[in-house]
Design a protein around this motif. Structure first.
Motif, PDB file in Angstrom:
ATOM      1  N   VAL A 129       0.853  -1.190   0.000  1.00 39.61           N
ATOM      2  CA  VAL A 129       0.000   0.000   0.000  1.00 39.61           C
ATOM      3  C   VAL A 129       0.886   1.236   0.000  1.00 39.61           C
ATOM      4  N   LEU A 130       0.603   2.167  -0.899  1.00 39.42           N
ATOM      5  CA  LEU A 130       1.415   3.376  -1.019  1.00 39.42           C
ATOM      6  C   LEU A 130       0.820   4.569  -0.288  1.00 39.42           C
ATOM      7  N   PHE A 131      -0.512   4.625  -0.217  1.00 46.65           N
ATOM      8  CA  PHE A 131      -1.188   5.744   0.432  1.00 46.65           C
ATOM      9  C   PHE A 131      -2.169   5.217   1.475  1.00 46.65           C
ATOM     10  N   LYS A 132      -2.283   5.947   2.600  1.00 50.72           N
ATOM     11  CA  LYS A 132      -3.376   5.746   3.542  1.00 50.72           C
ATOM     12  C   LYS A 132      -4.436   6.775   3.217  1.00 50.72           C
ATOM     13  N   ARG A 133      -5.670   6.333   3.078  1.00 48.92           N
ATOM     14  CA  ARG A 133      -6.748   7.202   2.631  1.00 48.92           C
ATOM     15  C   ARG A 133      -7.839   7.246   3.686  1.00 48.92           C
ATOM     16  N   ASN A 134      -8.459   8.422   3.819  1.00 47.68           N
ATOM     17  CA  ASN A 134      -9.740   8.523   4.513  1.00 47.68           C
ATOM     18  C   ASN A 134     -10.624   9.454   3.703  1.00 47.68           C
ATOM     19  N   SER A 135     -11.735   9.816   4.233  1.00 52.77           N
ATOM     20  CA  SER A 135     -12.690  10.597   3.446  1.00 52.77           C
ATOM     21  C   SER A 135     -12.183  12.003   3.137  1.00 52.77           C
ATOM     22  N   ARG A 136     -11.215  12.514   3.901  1.00 49.17           N
ATOM     23  CA  ARG A 136     -10.767  13.880   3.715  1.00 49.17           C
ATOM     24  C   ARG A 136      -9.352  14.002   3.130  1.00 49.17           C
ATOM     25  N   THR A 137      -8.462  13.132   3.551  1.00 48.93           N
ATOM     26  CA  THR A 137      -7.053  13.292   3.166  1.00 48.93           C
ATOM     27  C   THR A 137      -6.433  11.958   2.749  1.00 48.93           C
ATOM     28  N   ILE A 138      -5.274  12.070   2.107  1.00 49.30           N
ATOM     29  CA  ILE A 138      -4.432  10.897   1.853  1.00 49.30           C
ATOM     30  C   ILE A 138      -3.034  11.233   2.325  1.00 49.30           C
ATOM     31  N   ARG A 139      -2.277  10.259   2.705  1.00 51.25           N
ATOM     32  CA  ARG A 139      -0.878  10.469   3.055  1.00 51.25           C
ATOM     33  C   ARG A 139      -0.091   9.207   2.719  1.00 51.25           C
ATOM     34  N   LEU A 140       1.209   9.380   2.541  1.00 55.17           N
ATOM     35  CA  LEU A 140       2.067   8.257   2.174  1.00 55.17           C
ATOM     36  C   LEU A 140       2.224   7.294   3.339  1.00 55.17           C
TER      37      LEU A 140
END
Length: 306
Positions: free
Chosen positions: A48-59
């Motif tokens: 997995v390259l990004f952690k995602r939620n409904s508002r933001t993504i981060r590496l």
């Protein structure tokens, strides 16, 4: 199939913006395309390259480690294509040429080198041999051949027509007497035979569909060029292309025997394999070599019987 370079480009822009919608705007694609590219890249690397939620993504931690390598790969790819384009603009690289040993061999090579003096980054590989090199295996860019007809998938520049002549030194003809026909020639004269370097066997003396023979006991068997030298010495009678022996015939160093026998016309031509894209350096050398060959072997109207 995943375009890996394009997927890396999507990843690097997304890592910079941390926003798939903005990434899509920068790359002129839809956000769905960005999401799909990232998902396929994650599947390809198995992380997995990004952690995602409904508002933001981060590496992710792996994504942070992967990012500098991805950037380096994109920079290397850009440099590779930029260097290639620049090389093609100023004409750099190897050009491989194959040809038989022709008259004016040294002059042709010398003139070609002189005309390329303004292109110091073009490297010539010059293969002079009668053995036919395999174009793909040896990565040949162009060649010169004498033959009946070229291959259909070649780009061809015709140079001239040639026919083979039976020649001997005047002193050999005086000693053996002028032959009445081919059988008489074989009986009276020591003959030369040219070796087929691909098979190791002698070529025949081919005149036309009805008249041809292989010398039974050749006094000389040789590769290109040496039959002419032996004929000039008075050692043998030789069967040589007129483009090779014409100057000696004109000077009286050789005389022609049985000139009225009809014989096959051969083509001297320059060729290169057809490719959808041909480097500019190859096109330049092809044009220059065409002009040089046409000067040394002008198109002639043979008056010999066909």
């Amino acid at each position: 199939m995943l375009n890996k370079l394009e997927a890396l480009r999507h990843f690097c822009v997304a890592a910079e913006t941390l926003n798939f919608r903005e990434t899509a705007v920068r790359l002129s694609v839809s956000p769905q395309v960005v999401s799909r590219m990232i998902a396929e890249l994650e599947s390809a690397v198995g992380e997995v390259l990004f952690k995602r939620n409904s508002r933001t993504i981060r590496l992710t931690a792996f994504g942070e480690q992967f990012l500098p390598r991805a950037k380096q790969l994109l920079e290397d790819a850009e440099l590779l294509f930029t260097d290639h384009a620049r090389n093609d603009d100023h004409l750099a690289g190897v050009v491989r040429i194959t040809l038989p040993r022709l008259p004016f061999y040294a002059e042709i090579l010398g003139e070609l080198c002189q005309q390329l003096r303004d292109y110091p980054d073009i490297v010539l590989e010059w293969y002079a041999d009668s053995a036919r090199l395999k174009l793909t295996e040896h990565q040949i860019d162009m060649g010169v051949r004498v033959g009946l007809s070229p291959e259909p998938d070649w780009v061809v520049r015709p140079i001239t027509e040639m026919r083979q002549r039976i020649v001997a030194a005047p002193e050999l003809a005086a000693r053996c007497g002028l032959p009445e026909n081919l059988e008489d020639l074989q009986r009276r004269y020591p003959l030369s035979s040219q070796i087929n370097q691909e098979t190791g066997r002698p070529w025949g003396w081919y005149f036309n569909e009805q008249q041809n023979f292989i010398p039974r006991r050749p006094a000389l068997a040789a590769t290109d060029g040496y039959s002419e030298l032996a004929a000039l010495s008075g050692r043998v009678c030789a069967f040589i292309l007129d483009g090779i022996c014409q100057s000696e015939l004109t000077a009286g160093k050789l005389i022609e025997l049985l000139p009225d026998i009809p014989r096959q016309t051969w083509q001297l031509y320059l060729y290169r394999p057809y490719h959808s894209i041909t480097p500019q350096r190859v096109l330049l050398v092809f044009d220059l070599l065409t002009q040089i060959l046409q000067r040394y072997f002008p198109a002639v109207k043979n008056k010999m019987p066909v």
